[in-house]
Design an enzyme around this catalytic site. Structure first.
Site, PDB file in Angstrom:
ATOM      1  N   ASP A   1       1.521  -2.301  10.682  1.00 43.06           N
ATOM      2  CA  ASP A   1       0.643  -3.457  10.532  1.00 43.06           C
ATOM      3  C   ASP A   1      -0.442  -3.388  11.593  1.00 43.06           C
ATOM      4  O   ASP A   1      -0.278  -2.728  12.626  1.00 43.06           O
ATOM      5  CB  ASP A   1       1.420  -4.768  10.659  1.00 43.06           C
ATOM      6  CG  ASP A   1       0.537  -5.986  10.390  1.00 43.06           C
ATOM      7  OD1 ASP A   1       0.007  -6.083   9.273  1.00 43.06           O
ATOM      8  OD2 ASP A   1       0.366  -6.824  11.294  1.00 43.06           O
ATOM      9  N   SER A   2      -1.521  -4.109  11.349  1.00 42.67           N
ATOM     10  CA  SER A   2      -2.604  -4.157  12.329  1.00 42.67           C
ATOM     11  C   SER A   2      -2.184  -4.899  13.586  1.00 42.67           C
ATOM     12  O   SER A   2      -2.806  -4.735  14.633  1.00 42.67           O
ATOM     13  CB  SER A   2      -3.836  -4.835  11.718  1.00 42.67           C
ATOM     14  OG  SER A   2      -3.517  -6.153  11.314  1.00 42.67           O
TER      15      SER A   2
ATOM     16  N   CYS B   1       0.611  -4.668   5.670  1.00 39.14           N
ATOM     17  CA  CYS B   1      -0.668  -5.280   6.023  1.00 39.14           C
ATOM     18  C   CYS B   1      -1.500  -5.324   4.751  1.00 39.14           C
ATOM     19  O   CYS B   1      -1.759  -4.285   4.133  1.00 39.14           O
ATOM     20  CB  CYS B   1      -1.373  -4.447   7.093  1.00 39.14           C
ATOM     21  SG  CYS B   1      -3.063  -4.974   7.484  1.00 39.14           S
TER      22      CYS B   1
ATOM     23  N   GLU C   1      -2.427 -14.452  16.395  1.00 41.23           N
ATOM     24  CA  GLU C   1      -2.337 -13.381  17.381  1.00 41.23           C
ATOM     25  C   GLU C   1      -2.468 -13.915  18.811  1.00 41.23           C
ATOM     26  O   GLU C   1      -1.895 -13.352  19.743  1.00 41.23           O
ATOM     27  CB  GLU C   1      -3.421 -12.328  17.124  1.00 41.23           C
ATOM     28  CG  GLU C   1      -3.231 -11.512  15.856  1.00 41.23           C
ATOM     29  CD  GLU C   1      -2.220 -10.394  16.019  1.00 41.23           C
ATOM     30  OE1 GLU C   1      -2.052  -9.908  17.156  1.00 41.23           O
ATOM     31  OE2 GLU C   1      -1.596 -10.009  15.006  1.00 41.23           O
TER      32      GLU C   1
ATOM     33  N   CYS D   1      -1.369 -12.430   3.425  1.00 40.39           N
ATOM     34  CA  CYS D   1      -1.481 -11.795   4.733  1.00 40.39           C
ATOM     35  C   CYS D   1      -0.131 -11.978   5.394  1.00 40.39           C
ATOM     36  O   CYS D   1       0.412 -13.102   5.398  1.00 40.39           O
ATOM     37  CB  CYS D   1      -2.591 -12.431   5.566  1.00 40.39           C
ATOM     38  SG  CYS D   1      -2.651 -11.811   7.281  1.00 40.39           S
TER      39      CYS D   1
ATOM     40  N   HIS E   1       0.746 -12.194   8.324  1.00 34.67           N
ATOM     41  CA  HIS E   1       0.769 -13.129   9.458  1.00 34.67           C
ATOM     42  C   HIS E   1       1.085 -14.559   9.004  1.00 34.67           C
ATOM     43  O   HIS E   1       1.671 -15.345   9.753  1.00 34.67           O
ATOM     44  CB  HIS E   1      -0.584 -13.164  10.168  1.00 34.67           C
ATOM     45  CG  HIS E   1      -0.877 -11.977  11.025  1.00 34.67           C
ATOM     46  ND1 HIS E   1      -1.138 -10.731  10.505  1.00 34.67           N
ATOM     47  CD2 HIS E   1      -0.956 -11.854  12.370  1.00 34.67           C
ATOM     48  CE1 HIS E   1      -1.388  -9.893  11.494  1.00 34.67           C
ATOM     49  NE2 HIS E   1      -1.282 -10.543  12.642  1.00 34.67           N
TER      50      HIS E   1
END
Length: 274
Positions: free
Chosen positions: A11-12, A74, A159, A193, A195
């Site tokens: 994942d990023s 991702c 993040e 997403c 996240h």
């Protein structure tokens, strides 16, 4: 037969840990390596070429760590890089290795959740711009109408651990209002997403009653289990055990602290320089 190795999850940043957690729970018998490209997050606002280059660099790092199968946990990487990697890079690099994404497994089953045939997609700007969900869903369910809303601030808020603030809640509510302004008949919303599941409690506060909210973790885990069942040769190349390794391109202490919040257990990672 190829040398056995762990299953790689990329994942990023941290979002892929929501998928990683579900995969490990669904398939605990395998060894795993997770790689977060935290030094270069977010991917959602970057160009196709940049996302592809970053993703392919990280996939090759996982290959170098003996992973024969890599899951791009991702959505932006799946939207902007997966096809090029599958069609152009793998045949030259190693045609026996595999890289899988998260968009197609979601698109394959979305028809099971909607009654009105109207589905909402909450995603990064990169995923929305790619039209990947629209294209993939229409392959399986051409009658479904897909409405997208880009949420460019959600990943940075997560993040930076700022997603429990009143300001974050304002943007989440506003983006949801924008989505349902496109069609009040949307009855299924995909958190496109990895996240976004961390925002689930806030999202549910502003989601209209009776709307299905779909997180991808379980869908991807079930899809991977099915894929391995159908590809016994690749399954045989996935090493068995209880090894869970974590790598980050960013700062290790920060990764360990935040990753522990995503997983609900302590994480000890190692640095990986690109």
């Amino acid at each position: 037969m190829m040398k056995q190795g762990p299953i790689g999850v990329f994942d990023s940043g941290y979002g892929g840990l929501t998928v990683f957690k579900e995969i490990v729970q669904r398939l605990p018998q395998y060894n795993y390596i997770y790689l977060g490209d935290n030094a270069r997050v977010p991917y959602g606002t970057r160009s196709f070429e940049t996302v592809y280059r970053y993703t392919w660099e990280c996939v090759q790092q996982l290959f170098a760590l003996d992973c024969n199968l890599v899951v791009l946990a991702c959505n932006t990487a799946s939207a902007k890089a997966l096809r090029t990697i599958q069609q152009n890079d793998l045949p030259l690099y190693d045609p026996f290795r595999r890289v899988l994404g998260v968009i197609r497994p979601t698109a394959e089953v979305i028809g099971q959740y909607t009654r009105t045939g109207k589905v909402g997609i909450l995603a990064t700007q990169g995923t929305v711009s790619s039209e990947s969900y629209v294209i993939e869903i229409h392959k399986f369910f051409p009658e479904i109408q897909v409405y997208q809303e880009a949420c460019p601030l959600w990943v940075p808020l997560i993040e930076n651990n700022e997603f429990r603030t009143p300001g974050a809640e304002y943007f989440i509510r506003k983006d949801l209002e924008n989505l349902f302004a496109k069609s009040p008949d949307i009855d299924t919303v995909v958190l496109a997403c990895t996240h976004y599941p961390l925002l689930k409690d806030i999202i549910l506060k502003y989601l209209p009653g009776g709307v299905n909210l779909i997180s991808q973790g379980e869908l991807i885990a079930d899809s991977l289990a099915d894929y391995l069942e159908r590809h016994s040769d690749l399954r045989a190349c996935c090493s068995l055990g209880d090894s869970r390794q974590f790598y980050t391109t960013g700062a290790v202490p920060e990764f360990d602290e935040k990753a522990s919040l995503f997983l609900g257990s302590a994480v000890q990672s190692a640095p990986l320089l690109l």
